[in-house]
Write an enzyme that holds these catalytic residues in place. Structure first.
Site, PDB file in Angstrom:
ATOM      1  CE  LYS A 119      -4.183  -2.139   2.149  1.00  0.00           C
ATOM      2  NZ  LYS A 119      -3.748  -3.288   2.492  1.00  0.00           N
ATOM      3  CG  HIS A 229     -11.596  -2.375   9.464  1.00  0.00           C
ATOM      4  ND1 HIS A 229     -11.774  -0.857   9.544  1.00  0.00           N
ATOM      5  CD2 HIS A 229     -10.891  -2.721  10.854  1.00  0.00           C
ATOM      6  CE1 HIS A 229     -11.342  -0.369  10.603  1.00  0.00           C
ATOM      7  NE2 HIS A 229     -11.093  -1.370  11.559  1.00  0.00           N
ATOM      8  CD  GLU A 269     -11.244  -1.349  -1.677  1.00  0.00           C
ATOM      9  OE1 GLU A 269     -10.601  -1.173  -0.729  1.00  0.00           O
ATOM     10  OE2 GLU A 269     -11.786  -2.539  -2.058  1.00  0.00           O
ATOM     11  CD  GLU A 282      -6.833  -1.962  -0.356  1.00  0.00           C
ATOM     12  OE1 GLU A 282      -5.882  -2.153   0.442  1.00  0.00           O
ATOM     13  OE2 GLU A 282      -7.873  -2.567  -0.040  1.00  0.00           O
ATOM     14  CG  ASN A 284      -8.798  -4.769  -3.591  1.00  0.00           C
ATOM     15  OD1 ASN A 284      -7.883  -4.773  -2.704  1.00  0.00           O
ATOM     16  ND2 ASN A 284      -9.688  -4.038  -3.071  1.00  0.00           N
ATOM     17  NE  ARG A 286      -8.698  -9.255  -3.535  1.00  0.00           N
ATOM     18  CZ  ARG A 286      -9.757  -8.837  -3.129  1.00  0.00           C
ATOM     19  NH1 ARG A 286     -10.885  -8.840  -3.879  1.00  0.00           N
ATOM     20  NH2 ARG A 286      -9.885  -8.136  -1.919  1.00  0.00           N
TER      21      ARG A 286
END
Length: 662
Positions: A119, A229, A269, A282, A284, A286
């Site tokens: 990150k 979360h 995101e 971040e 992702n 996938r």
């Protein structure tokens, strides 16, 4: 590169494996599953054309062993690997191993995964690409005015290594704990700090890219309703965003994809503040759990597009299709929200979701399957698509309400209540939704409804008892003589309330009281009239558990003996396992004879990707210790005993909030 996929192995399990297989069948691609010993009879194994065993049960010995998955692919003759989500899906080393074995990797380039894996590195790259970021905070130089802070693991997600710090005095200890958790979960103890945004929204953009410079921004999703979360309810498009903000998010997501030479499906995101400022969180690399809401709104199959781009084909057009309508997804978990989201295990005795237009079910379970302790407790995702948000939310809530889910405790009632909450209906969304509303959302069902359901359970039991020759007794089949009142007792689950139902067999049939008419009684169905309203109850019994399904909700009871059984009592100060799982560690130096403080963490238990701390219930002495690292325990197992110091205060609860482990 152009390659045609003929046989695909899914390096995953459960719901996502079944979902990928569905697309493969539609495209004429043969399917291969991998499975651990715990998953030998799982739905994804039954649905695959071929399956390869990965010896062991723990994820670290099976689904996280990239070498075993590659060997399985080669042994089964697969020519492509799809990682799903979680497990190895964002592991650059695994992606490289797949490519090195001559297999097609259905995912982004290895370099893109590496760039986004950390990150901290990802944020540096996004800053260079002009994507807005929260200013990082150096923990060593943090001041009171920097609070609250959010500590996050540099590698990995799912809530592991994540801490909110509101007091400067807590920072050092939380940093140490976060780093230790991150190292355990991801093999990397790097942790960074950034400002924690109160009442922020989690908004993300789905992207799809090919190797021909085509990049689609497939709208937004709101995933603000979260626990620990981790997302619970997601929807597309994200409601209430200004057109300018939506355009900024799309542009930032496309910039992020181009900055790393992305290919395939990915998600960028963002955290959106209360005043509408977006910040990159971040990327992702996938497919996301919540991808079905985007598929519904855009009329696409994202897995099919992943396969198309992995084969080297371009996206079907320069621009994505136009979106239509609104979609909402709810994650159905085997967990008890009223008890700190504790995961639940056991046989899924019945599982039916209404097959209605606009409703989609993605699941890795069917009735008769067992939900075990080794993996995530998600049973299914239920998705509703309709022309408007209001219609989609209403459709999803009703589908969940009418579903039959018998077995472990689930979050089904919480999902229905969340969807009908005034704040959700008005799209007043932020990540603190459950912090504010959980207590109200998990209050017991209305007393009148539960009492009627318990009455139906008692009457159905009476019908079963008097049935003869396999034919259920109707009202006219009851003995034509008055009888003494009969009593049945039930304990409501999971609230623990007891219900005592009194009924009598008369010449007119069964009666329970002056304000309730018994219209029909069968062993599996009861019809009652109260206040001039007729209500139907479907009753299903599994041993001493009784499940009562109605048009407006479901109730679970445990049948109790007529008289209280003076069962063996638990020794005061006993620490019992709140769930089946594995003891992963003990407090430093903990042994019989140790002095303990009220609220002190003593034992760490892990089950279904959650870590649960067992706390000392009082200040005193540990007089017995039965737990040890690696020990597998069942729910209710005695772990330790603390003898209280009578002069010291007791802790409020002998357990602490559970935390995600992967």
């Amino acid at each position: 590169m152009t390659a045609t996929v003929h046989s695909l192995i899914v390096a995953n399990r459960g719901e996502i494996a079944c979902r990928i297989f569905r697309t493969c069948r539609a495209l004429g691609i043969a399917t291969v599953a991998v499975y651990s010993d715990a998953d030998a009879g799982a739905l994804h194994v039954r649905e695959a054309d071929t399956a390869v065993r990965l010896p062991g049960a723990a994820a670290s010995d099976t689904y996280l062993r990239g070498d075993l998955v590659v060997a399985a692919a080669l042994a089964a003759g697969a020519d492509a690997v799809h990682p799903g989500y979680g497990f190895l899906s964002e592991n650059a080393g695994f992606a490289a191993a797949v490519r090195d074995a001559g297999l097609v990797w259905v995912g982004p380039p290895v370099g893109a995964i590496e760039l986004m894996a950390s990150k901290t590195r990802a944020k540096e790259l996004m800053a260079a690409a002009g994507v807005p970021l929260l200013d990082p905070v150096d923990p060593a130089a943090a001041r009171a005015e920097d609070l609250p802070l959010l500590l996050k693991a540099a590698s990995g997600g799912g809530g592991r290594g994540m801490r909110i710090v509101r007091e400067l005095a807590d920072l050092e200890g939380e940093l140490t704990a976060a780093a230790a958790e991150a190292l355990s979960a991801f093999g990397d103890g790097e942790v960074f700090a950034e400002p924690y945004v109160e009442r922020g929204r989690h908004v993300e953009v789905q992207i799809m890219a090919d190797e021909h410079d085509g990049v689609w921004a497939l709208g937004t999703r709101d995933c603000s309703l979260q626990r620990r979360h981790q997302k619970v309810i997601e929807e597309a498009p994200a409601p209430g965003l200004a057109d300018e903000l939506r355009d900024r998010l799309h542009a930032a997501a496309v910039a992020a994809a181009r900055a790393v030479g992305y290919r395939g499906a990915g998600t960028v995101e963002f955290l959106v503040t209360e005043d509408g400022r977006p910040y990159f969180l971040e990327m992702n690399t996938r497919l996301q759990v919540e991808h079905p809401v985007t598929e519904a709104v855009f009329g696409l199959d994202l897995v099919a597009l992943q396969l198309r781009t992995a084969e080297g084909e371009p996206l079907p057009s320069a621009e994505p299709p136009q979106p239509a309508g609104h979609a909402v997804e709810a994650r159905l978990y085997a967990e008890d929200p009223a008890r700190d989201w504790q995961p639940q295990t056991g046989a899924l005795l019945s599982f039916e979701v209404p097959d209605e237009p606009g409703v989609r079910l993605d699941t890795g379970y069917t009735h008769g399957d067992t939900i075990g302790v080794h993996y995530d407790p998600m049973i299914a995702k239920v998705i509703a698509h309709a022309p408007t948000r209001t219609e989609a939310v209403r459709l999803l809530a009703r589908a969940l309400e009418r579903a039959r889910v018998h077995g472990p405790v689930t979050n089904r009632e919480l999902l229905v209540r969340s969807l009908r909450h005034p704040d959700f209906a008005a799209a007043r969304l932020d990540t603190g939704f459950y912090d504010r509303h959980l207590a109200a959302l998990t209050e017991g069902a209305d007393d009148a409804g539960r009492s009627l359901a318990a009455t139906a359970a008692a009457l159905a039991a009476a019908a079963r008892r008097t049935a003869t020759g396999g034919v259920a007794a109707r009202l006219g089949a009851w003995r034509n003589v008055p009888s003494q009142p009969q009593v049945r007792r039930y304990r409501g689950e999971p609230d623990g309330r007891e219900h005592e139902i009194t009924y009598r067999t008369t010449r007119e049939g069964l009666t329970t009281g002056p304000d309730l008419r018994v219209l029909d009684v069968r062993p599996d169905r009861v019809t009652l009239e109260t206040g001039g309203v007729t209500r139907h109850f479907t009753v299903t019994t599994h041993h001493d558990r009784v499940y009562v399904d109605t048009a407006t909700g479901s109730y679970t009871f445990t049948a109790l003996p007529r008289f209280t059984d003076p069962a063996e009592r638990t020794e005061p100060g006993s620490l019992l396992a709140p769930m089946p799982g594995t003891v992963v560690r003990l407090a430093d130096g903990l042994a019989a004879g140790s002095a303990v403080e009220a609220g002190q963490p003593l034992i760490w238990l892990e089950a279904m990707k959650m870590e649960h701390r067992i706390l000392a219930p009082a200040t005193g002495t540990l007089t017995a210790l039965h737990a040890a690292p690696g020990l597998q325990v069942e729910v209710g197992a005695l772990l330790a005993v603390v003898t209280e110091d009578a002069s010291a205060p007791a802790a409020e609860d002998a357990s602490a909030p559970a935390e995600e482990t992967a």
